[in-house]
Design a protein around this motif. Structure first.
Motif, PDB file in Angstrom:
ATOM      1  N   ASN A   1     -23.877  -0.486  -9.376  1.00  0.00           N
ATOM      2  CA  ASN A   1     -23.137  -0.065  -8.174  1.00  0.00           C
ATOM      3  C   ASN A   1     -22.960  -1.210  -7.174  1.00  0.00           C
ATOM      4  O   ASN A   1     -22.077  -1.177  -6.327  1.00  0.00           O
ATOM      5  N   LEU A   2     -23.836  -2.208  -7.305  1.00  0.00           N
ATOM      6  CA  LEU A   2     -23.758  -3.336  -6.382  1.00  0.00           C
ATOM      7  C   LEU A   2     -22.419  -4.071  -6.506  1.00  0.00           C
ATOM      8  O   LEU A   2     -22.005  -4.774  -5.592  1.00  0.00           O
ATOM      9  N   VAL A   3     -21.739  -3.899  -7.642  1.00  0.00           N
ATOM     10  CA  VAL A   3     -20.406  -4.507  -7.796  1.00  0.00           C
ATOM     11  C   VAL A   3     -19.523  -4.101  -6.627  1.00  0.00           C
ATOM     12  O   VAL A   3     -18.783  -4.910  -6.064  1.00  0.00           O
ATOM     13  N   GLY A   4     -19.625  -2.830  -6.269  1.00  0.00           N
ATOM     14  CA  GLY A   4     -18.792  -2.327  -5.182  1.00  0.00           C
ATOM     15  C   GLY A   4     -19.142  -2.878  -3.826  1.00  0.00           C
ATOM     16  O   GLY A   4     -18.354  -2.782  -2.877  1.00  0.00           O
ATOM     17  N   ALA A   5     -20.343  -3.460  -3.728  1.00  0.00           N
ATOM     18  CA  ALA A   5     -20.812  -3.923  -2.425  1.00  0.00           C
ATOM     19  C   ALA A   5     -19.890  -4.983  -1.842  1.00  0.00           C
ATOM     20  O   ALA A   5     -19.697  -5.054  -0.626  1.00  0.00           O
ATOM     21  N   ASN A   6     -19.297  -5.814  -2.708  1.00  0.00           N
ATOM     22  CA  ASN A   6     -18.414  -6.854  -2.197  1.00  0.00           C
ATOM     23  C   ASN A   6     -17.279  -6.259  -1.387  1.00  0.00           C
ATOM     24  O   ASN A   6     -16.921  -6.767  -0.331  1.00  0.00           O
ATOM     25  N   ILE A   7     -16.710  -5.175  -1.904  1.00  0.00           N
ATOM     26  CA  ILE A   7     -15.609  -4.538  -1.188  1.00  0.00           C
ATOM     27  C   ILE A   7     -16.124  -3.773   0.026  1.00  0.00           C
ATOM     28  O   ILE A   7     -15.595  -3.878   1.127  1.00  0.00           O
ATOM     29  N   GLU A   8     -17.217  -3.031  -0.175  1.00  0.00           N
ATOM     30  CA  GLU A   8     -17.723  -2.204   0.927  1.00  0.00           C
ATOM     31  C   GLU A   8     -18.262  -3.067   2.071  1.00  0.00           C
ATOM     32  O   GLU A   8     -18.099  -2.731   3.238  1.00  0.00           O
ATOM     33  N   LEU A   9     -18.887  -4.183   1.724  1.00  0.00           N
ATOM     34  CA  LEU A   9     -19.375  -5.085   2.768  1.00  0.00           C
ATOM     35  C   LEU A   9     -18.222  -5.636   3.592  1.00  0.00           C
ATOM     36  O   LEU A   9     -18.336  -5.852   4.800  1.00  0.00           O
ATOM     37  N   SER A  10     -17.095  -5.869   2.913  1.00  0.00           N
ATOM     38  CA  SER A  10     -15.980  -6.522   3.609  1.00  0.00           C
ATOM     39  C   SER A  10     -15.440  -5.638   4.734  1.00  0.00           C
ATOM     40  O   SER A  10     -14.713  -6.116   5.596  1.00  0.00           O
ATOM     41  N   GLU A  11     -15.792  -4.350   4.690  1.00  0.00           N
ATOM     42  CA  GLU A  11     -15.314  -3.447   5.751  1.00  0.00           C
ATOM     43  C   GLU A  11     -16.317  -3.296   6.888  1.00  0.00           C
ATOM     44  O   GLU A  11     -16.066  -2.574   7.852  1.00  0.00           O
ATOM     45  N   GLN A  12     -17.469  -3.937   6.758  1.00  0.00           N
ATOM     46  CA  GLN A  12     -18.513  -3.830   7.779  1.00  0.00           C
ATOM     47  C   GLN A  12     -18.267  -4.846   8.902  1.00  0.00           C
ATOM     48  O   GLN A  12     -17.694  -5.905   8.667  1.00  0.00           O
ATOM     49  N   PRO A  13     -18.754  -4.511  10.114  1.00  0.00           N
ATOM     50  CA  PRO A  13     -18.713  -5.540  11.164  1.00  0.00           C
ATOM     51  C   PRO A  13     -19.683  -6.661  10.793  1.00  0.00           C
ATOM     52  O   PRO A  13     -20.726  -6.397  10.183  1.00  0.00           O
TER      53      PRO A  13
END
Lengths: 268, 268
Positions: free
Chosen positions: A90-102
């Motif tokens: 699931n960490l694969v998705g972290a790159n995209i999800e992190l990019s939406e974080q402040p």
């Protein structure tokens, strides 16, 4: 206060995971509480420490993106003083999800602070890419350890990495130091290994670890048994080299890593 | 046996010529016979040592391509122990003419051997390009001195140069060592200068000269008067910095330049 070391090289197959597992284990053997954080969705470090790649188990992903405090995540390993925060796909998705974080580059760094009290060493095993996960690791880290495989294009990749490190220092983490460049898979019998070692030492001088990790079949086998080398074959050359590496890393603590040599800046 | 040092960086304006002239003069002041060879068709070193850019005078071009023995070419300068092999604009053609020679990368190196008996230091001031003249200098040299201006993209250029040096070591000159990386135009008052110095020292450790050359108006003025800094303003900070640099370069002679640190290669 624990020290955070990012183990990074955007190339795959250079010995990042082997180094994260066995440097971590060697530090733990020296009675220094150590946690290895698997930042790579491939989860090889997780597997190499004997944990199945289980997407049901809480992982770094839950800490980074689902609000689970990082101090709840370390798992005890079979070796005393060595803990693991596992990865899973699931960490694969972290790159995209992190990019939406402040402040998307600082998410990991902010969450890691709490672990510094509990662990003497926090090793971040980075994915083989200069992606947002690696960037988070570089921003969180005190220093970077760069494994370099003794092969023909070793140096070409290194200069690209240096550019990235310089950019991270300029933009997000001016204190990021070079823990050291670690030569891996050194084969004493080949000219190429010697040539690469000479080149790297010629250019980077005392930024290169004195310890060189040999090409060693036991090091390659140990992960498939889910064990650090010290539990699998403690007397092999590979095990000895990681004990030496740990001694070097520990000695940096007192010397101050990445401090420039004394300068004779005239007239300043 | 004299030592051949190539002063190189494919970037212009980083302080190659200033360093060739003033390091050469500082070595000569230490009673070490030194020759500066101007390998740049722009002939700034030639002018900076007080010689008009005269295409009628015999130059490096005559030595490289017209069969004049190199030992006939050194001109005495106004400073004792300091000689110059001048350049002139015809050297522009050398890149093409050299390319038609057998072993075109080795032409300069073969001709330089005779100068090693007569001079303790042979400094090659390279053009600001990774062209065939620079390649000849790198193949001829024992070591390379890389001036780096303290500006934003300093590191980006460096990594490209490292790739080139690695290639030269692989193909033509495996003994080429790094004499040192020299920080130039350091301005103590700017954050950027400090940041660049920190970056470079962080990555290259003891491969960076302890001496840092300050941004100094007297260093900038001296060439237009055709004089090394020691004849123009011997007490300025720039003069002091080049005296210190000479001391460092001389000390490398006894230490062995570019020797890797002792290694703990386990089990070898």
């Amino acid at each position: 206060m624990g020290r955070i070391i990012a183990i990074t090289n955007q190339k795959g197959g250079v010995g990042k995971t082997t180094t994260a597992i066995n440097l971590g284990a060697a530090l733990a053997l020296s009675s220094l509480p150590t946690v290895v954080i698997d930042c790579d969705p491939q989860a090889n470090t997780t597997g190499g420490l004997g944990f199945a790649r289980d997407p049901g188990r809480r992982s770094l992903y839950h800490g980074l993106l689902l609000g689970v405090p990082l101090e709840e995540l370390p798992l005890s390993t079979s070796q005393e003083n060595l803990s693991l925060i596992p990865s899973e796909k699931n960490l694969v998705g972290a790159n995209i999800e992190l990019s939406e974080q402040p402040e998307r580059e600082h998410v990991l760094g902010k969450k890691l602070a709490s672990l510094r009290e509990r662990f003497q060493f926090i090793l971040l095993d980075c994915p083989p890419a200069l992606d947002l996960l690696t960037l988070n690791a570089l921003v969180a880290a005190d220093s970077v350890l760069v494994p370099v495989q003794c092969e023909y294009f070793a140096l070409e990749g290194l200069s690209e990495l240096l550019d990235t490190l310089a950019r991270v220092r300029r933009t997000h983490n001016p204190k990021l130091a070079v823990e050291g460049i670690l030569l891996t898979m050194f084969d004493d019998r080949t000219n190429l290994s010697h040539q690469v070692r000479d080149d790297i030492e010629n250019f980077f001088g005392n930024r290169v670890f004195k310890t060189v990790i040999p090409r060693n079949v036991r090091l390659a086998e140990a992960p498939s048994h889910g064990k650090p080398i010290f539990a699998y074959d403690p007397d092999c050359r590979g095990a000895e080299s990681y004990r030496q590496l740990a001694t070097e890393v520990i000695s940096h603590d007192s010397q101050g890593v990445g401090e420039g040599a004394q300068r004779a800046y005239s007239g300043a």
